[in-house]
Design an enzyme around this catalytic site. Structure first.
Site, short mmCIF file in Angstrom:
data_model
loop_
_atom_site.label_atom_id
_atom_site.label_comp_id
_atom_site.label_asym_id
_atom_site.label_seq_id
_atom_site.Cartn_x
_atom_site.Cartn_y
_atom_site.Cartn_z
CG ASP A 120 -0.33 0.24 2.53
OD1 ASP A 120 0.91 0.31 2.59
OD2 ASP A 120 -1.07 0.38 3.52
CG HIS A 121 -0.68 4.75 1.59
ND1 HIS A 121 -1.76 3.87 1.61
CD2 HIS A 121 -0.69 5.38 2.79
CE1 HIS A 121 -2.38 3.98 2.77
NE2 HIS A 121 -1.75 4.88 3.51
CG HIS B 37 9.85 -28.13 11.43
ND1 HIS B 37 9.58 -27.56 12.65
CD2 HIS B 37 11.16 -28.50 11.47
CE1 HIS B 37 10.67 -27.57 13.39
NE2 HIS B 37 11.65 -28.13 12.69
C1 RB5 Z 1 -1.72 2.92 6.37
O1 RB5 Z 1 -1.72 4.13 7.00
C2 RB5 Z 1 -1.38 1.82 7.37
O2 RB5 Z 1 -2.46 1.62 8.22
C3 RB5 Z 1 -1.02 0.55 6.66
O3 RB5 Z 1 0.06 0.78 5.83
C4 RB5 Z 1 -0.61 -0.63 7.53
O4 RB5 Z 1 0.36 -0.26 8.43
C5 RB5 Z 1 -1.70 -1.37 8.13
O5 RB5 Z 1 -1.52 -2.35 8.84
#
Ligand code: RB5
Length: 145
Positions: free
Chosen positions: A7-8, A132
């Protein structure tokens, strides 16, 4: 083939990992995200995990801010064993003992140097099998419960 997603919050780290894999000649598919614009991590976790489960990718690497949301999302998908790692020892042991098929990293937790060390260990360490394998089977059986 390695499936990558972020994600960002994990975007910058994903880009570092892409540079590393390119230098090492390790092929990858980048499932996004493509910028630091805010987005929802489960969408990228799902794309990476589906690629692993389809056999298109041998392993997946997910990056978000903490790595926690990505690992939670990935571990909801049947067949995925995602390990959130912030150190090399855990990366080695989760391959040797848990046969983790997806690695999750926190781009706001680990710096790029440590993250790349974790990636390197995760990708090169084989599963030990033996006792395992029995334990991993029991973990996977919990998905049916
Ligand atoms: C985004 O702000 C953040 O919540 C995400 O990148 C992550 O850390 C979520 O678990």
């Amino acid at each position: 083939m390695i499936a990558l997603g972020s994600d960002h919050g994990g975007y910058a780290l994903k880009e570092e990992i892409k540079k590393y894999l390119t230098e090492k000649g390790i092929p990858f598919i980048d499932f996004g995200t493509d910028s630091e614009e805010s987005c929802d991590y489960p969408e990228f976790a799902e794309k990476v995990c589906r690629s692993v489960l389809a056999g298109e990718s041998e392993k997946g690497i997910l990056c978000c801010g903490t790595g926690i949301g990505m690992s939670m999302a990935a571990n909801k998908i049947r067949g995925i064993r995602c390990a959130l790692c912030s150190d090399g020892y855990s990366a080695e042991m989760t391959r040797r003992h848990n046969d983790a098929n997806v690695l999750s990293l926190g781009g706001r937790v680990v710096g790029p140097g440590l993250a790349l060390e974790i990636v390197e260990i995760f990708l090169r360490t084989p599963f030990e099998g033996g006792r395992h394998a029995r334990r991993v089977s029991k973990v996977m059986a919990l998905e049916q419960s």
